[in-house]
Design a protein around this motif. Structure first.
Motif, mmCIF file in Angstrom:
data_model
loop_
_atom_site.group_PDB
_atom_site.id
_atom_site.type_symbol
_atom_site.label_atom_id
_atom_site.label_comp_id
_atom_site.label_asym_id
_atom_site.label_seq_id
_atom_site.Cartn_x
_atom_site.Cartn_y
_atom_site.Cartn_z
ATOM 1 N N ARG A 139 -11.676 9.764 7.700
ATOM 2 C CA ARG A 139 -11.623 10.951 8.559
ATOM 3 C C ARG A 139 -10.814 10.703 9.830
ATOM 4 O O ARG A 139 -10.137 11.596 10.326
ATOM 5 C CB ARG A 139 -13.038 11.395 8.927
ATOM 6 C CG ARG A 139 -13.711 12.201 7.841
ATOM 7 C CD ARG A 139 -14.913 12.969 8.401
ATOM 8 N NE ARG A 139 -15.887 12.077 9.003
ATOM 9 C CZ ARG A 139 -16.857 11.468 8.320
ATOM 10 N NH1 ARG A 139 -16.961 11.658 7.022
ATOM 11 N NH2 ARG A 139 -17.713 10.678 8.930
ATOM 12 N N VAL A 140 -10.909 9.502 10.374
ATOM 13 C CA VAL A 140 -10.222 9.241 11.644
ATOM 14 C C VAL A 140 -8.851 8.600 11.453
ATOM 15 O O VAL A 140 -8.014 8.660 12.346
ATOM 16 C CB VAL A 140 -11.091 8.359 12.570
ATOM 17 C CG1 VAL A 140 -12.335 9.117 13.002
ATOM 18 C CG2 VAL A 140 -11.484 7.063 11.897
ATOM 19 N N HIS A 141 -8.608 7.964 10.285
ATOM 20 C CA HIS A 141 -7.305 7.354 9.991
ATOM 21 C C HIS A 141 -6.923 7.711 8.552
ATOM 22 O O HIS A 141 -7.004 6.886 7.654
ATOM 23 C CB HIS A 141 -7.362 5.832 10.169
ATOM 24 C CG HIS A 141 -7.687 5.403 11.558
ATOM 25 N ND1 HIS A 141 -6.871 5.668 12.634
ATOM 26 C CD2 HIS A 141 -8.760 4.741 12.062
ATOM 27 C CE1 HIS A 141 -7.415 5.181 13.735
ATOM 28 N NE2 HIS A 141 -8.574 4.622 13.412
ATOM 29 N N ARG A 142 -6.511 8.953 8.364
ATOM 30 C CA ARG A 142 -6.240 9.460 7.017
ATOM 31 C C ARG A 142 -4.977 8.862 6.419
ATOM 32 O O ARG A 142 -4.893 8.616 5.215
ATOM 33 C CB ARG A 142 -6.127 10.992 7.076
ATOM 34 C CG ARG A 142 -5.869 11.664 5.729
ATOM 35 C CD ARG A 142 -7.094 11.621 4.850
ATOM 36 N NE ARG A 142 -8.191 12.414 5.373
ATOM 37 C CZ ARG A 142 -9.385 12.489 4.808
ATOM 38 N NH1 ARG A 142 -9.632 11.790 3.703
ATOM 39 N NH2 ARG A 142 -10.341 13.224 5.348
ATOM 40 N N PHE A 143 -3.955 8.586 7.227
ATOM 41 C CA PHE A 143 -2.644 8.165 6.724
ATOM 42 C C PHE A 143 -2.292 6.750 7.205
ATOM 43 O O PHE A 143 -2.824 6.271 8.205
ATOM 44 C CB PHE A 143 -1.561 9.145 7.185
ATOM 45 C CG PHE A 143 -1.841 10.569 6.791
ATOM 46 C CD1 PHE A 143 -1.525 11.017 5.508
ATOM 47 C CD2 PHE A 143 -2.415 11.449 7.689
ATOM 48 C CE1 PHE A 143 -1.782 12.317 5.133
ATOM 49 C CE2 PHE A 143 -2.674 12.767 7.319
ATOM 50 C CZ PHE A 143 -2.360 13.198 6.042
ATOM 51 N N TYR A 144 -1.365 6.127 6.485
ATOM 52 C CA TYR A 144 -0.841 4.836 6.923
ATOM 53 C C TYR A 144 0.590 4.676 6.426
ATOM 54 O O TYR A 144 1.012 5.313 5.452
ATOM 55 C CB TYR A 144 -1.717 3.677 6.438
ATOM 56 C CG TYR A 144 -1.818 3.524 4.942
ATOM 57 C CD1 TYR A 144 -0.895 2.761 4.217
ATOM 58 C CD2 TYR A 144 -2.845 4.120 4.232
ATOM 59 C CE1 TYR A 144 -0.995 2.609 2.845
ATOM 60 C CE2 TYR A 144 -2.958 3.981 2.856
ATOM 61 C CZ TYR A 144 -2.027 3.224 2.171
ATOM 62 O OH TYR A 144 -2.126 3.083 0.815
ATOM 63 N N VAL A 145 1.342 3.833 7.112
ATOM 64 C CA VAL A 145 2.706 3.470 6.717
ATOM 65 C C VAL A 145 2.831 1.963 6.835
ATOM 66 O O VAL A 145 2.026 1.302 7.510
ATOM 67 C CB VAL A 145 3.775 4.171 7.583
ATOM 68 C CG1 VAL A 145 3.751 5.678 7.377
ATOM 69 C CG2 VAL A 145 3.571 3.830 9.054
ATOM 70 N N GLY A 146 3.833 1.418 6.174
ATOM 71 C CA GLY A 146 4.010 -0.023 6.251
ATOM 72 C C GLY A 146 5.258 -0.495 5.547
ATOM 73 O O GLY A 146 6.074 0.306 5.070
ATOM 74 N N GLY A 147 5.396 -1.787 5.475
ATOM 75 C CA GLY A 147 6.533 -2.411 4.801
ATOM 76 C C GLY A 147 6.140 -3.778 4.308
ATOM 77 O O GLY A 147 5.114 -4.337 4.720
ATOM 78 N N GLY A 148 6.957 -4.321 3.391
ATOM 79 C CA GLY A 148 6.597 -5.613 2.844
ATOM 80 C C GLY A 148 7.749 -6.338 2.183
ATOM 81 O O GLY A 148 8.829 -5.782 1.971
ATOM 82 N N TYR A 149 7.488 -7.589 1.870
ATOM 83 C CA TYR A 149 8.423 -8.471 1.174
ATOM 84 C C TYR A 149 7.846 -8.756 -0.201
ATOM 85 O O TYR A 149 6.630 -8.950 -0.358
ATOM 86 C CB TYR A 149 8.582 -9.767 1.969
ATOM 87 C CG TYR A 149 9.227 -10.907 1.202
ATOM 88 C CD1 TYR A 149 10.616 -11.001 1.099
ATOM 89 C CD2 TYR A 149 8.440 -11.882 0.593
ATOM 90 C CE1 TYR A 149 11.205 -12.049 0.401
ATOM 91 C CE2 TYR A 149 9.020 -12.932 -0.097
ATOM 92 C CZ TYR A 149 10.405 -13.008 -0.197
ATOM 93 O OH TYR A 149 10.972 -14.038 -0.898
ATOM 94 N N ASN A 150 8.694 -8.776 -1.224
ATOM 95 C CA ASN A 150 8.215 -9.155 -2.549
ATOM 96 C C ASN A 150 9.123 -10.218 -3.168
ATOM 97 O O ASN A 150 10.346 -10.179 -3.009
ATOM 98 C CB ASN A 150 8.069 -7.939 -3.470
ATOM 99 C CG ASN A 150 9.366 -7.214 -3.716
ATOM 100 O OD1 ASN A 150 10.268 -7.736 -4.363
ATOM 101 N ND2 ASN A 150 9.476 -5.978 -3.217
ATOM 102 N N TYR A 151 8.494 -11.140 -3.869
ATOM 103 C CA TYR A 151 9.177 -12.215 -4.572
ATOM 104 C C TYR A 151 8.959 -11.976 -6.061
ATOM 105 O O TYR A 151 7.826 -11.991 -6.550
ATOM 106 C CB TYR A 151 8.610 -13.563 -4.158
ATOM 107 C CG TYR A 151 9.278 -14.760 -4.797
ATOM 108 C CD1 TYR A 151 10.501 -15.222 -4.326
ATOM 109 C CD2 TYR A 151 8.681 -15.421 -5.867
ATOM 110 C CE1 TYR A 151 11.124 -16.318 -4.906
ATOM 111 C CE2 TYR A 151 9.288 -16.522 -6.456
ATOM 112 C CZ TYR A 151 10.517 -16.964 -5.968
ATOM 113 O OH TYR A 151 11.125 -18.052 -6.550
ATOM 114 N N SER A 152 10.052 -11.721 -6.795
ATOM 115 C CA SER A 152 9.972 -11.300 -8.191
ATOM 116 C C SER A 152 10.397 -12.416 -9.130
ATOM 117 O O SER A 152 11.459 -13.034 -8.939
ATOM 118 C CB SER A 152 10.868 -10.073 -8.427
ATOM 119 O OG SER A 152 10.478 -8.997 -7.598
#
Length: 219
Positions: free
Chosen positions: A50-63
């Motif tokens: 209710r107080v933090h409905r959304f989020y954004v972010g970023g990341g690194y991936n090793y494939s």
């Protein structure tokens, strides 16, 4: 009735009135309803959502791209690195929908291609109710999920019959939550791409084990 009797009755009535008034006070106090708290207390399954409905972010991936073969040729997968962007919405404290965009660099000894890959994931966060809800915080939150999407592909060393390939994914990991706003994410994702068809190897389907690290900011 004499004056003395009237005086006694009046005096008795005056003595009983304060006692009756005091007896009514607890009842009136019980009827007063306290206003509901404006800040969620964490006693239900959507307190954080209710107080933090959304989020954004970023990341690194090793494939780690997996080997592939047909009746004639075997190609050996190589390891690549990439980055991705994340945006999500919390439905409840234990269920969220997340969209990912990843720039995919896939390489084998005989083939390579680049893909702009978009996923939509359904993720379940394993919050422990009797531990989490009284305090509305749980620093280590395991999660599992599944996803599906599309990859827009291009290659410099092969002719691709499919410029767009469907993609499926399964993921798991653990989130480290620092309060209500900031999260560090460590995870694993298995990616399976239906294609792309090409002129080097028949029946080709790209797949990879991906190890991921990233951050999320809640708002």
């Amino acid at each position: 009735m004499g004056d003395k009797m009237k005086a006694k009755i009046l005096l008795t009535a005056l003595c009983l009135m304060p006692m009756m008034a005091n007896a009514a006070i607890p009842y009136r106090v019980e009827q007063v309803r306290l206003p509901a708290p404006e800040t969620p207390t964490g006693e239900d399954s959507s307190a954080l959502a209710r107080v933090h409905r959304f989020y954004v972010g970023g990341g690194y991936n090793y494939s780690m791209w997996q080997n592939a073969a047909d009746d004639v040729l075997t190609i050996n997968g190589k390891n690549t690195s990439g980055f991705e962007a994340v945006a999500g919405i919390r439905i409840t404290d234990t269920f969220r929908i997340e969209a990912n965009y990843a720039r995919t660099d896939a390489k084998w000894n005989e083939l390579s291609f680049t893909g702009d890959t978009a996923f939509v994931n359904a993720i379940v966060d394993a919050r422990i109710g009797n531990l989490y809800r009284p305090f509305r915080e749980q620093m280590l939150v395991p999660y599992v999920g599944v996803g599906a999407g599309l990859s827009w592909n291009s290659s410099d060393d092969a002719n691709l019959d499919d410029k767009i390939s469907p993609v499926a994914a399964a993921l798991a990991g653990i989130a480290v939550e620092f309060g209500e706003y900031f999260t560090i994410d460590f995870g694993y994702r298995y990616v399976y791409m239906f294609g792309p068809k090409n002129d080097i190897i028949d029946g080709f389907n790209a797949s990879a084990h991906q190890f991921r690290a990233g951050v999320r900011v809640n708002f």
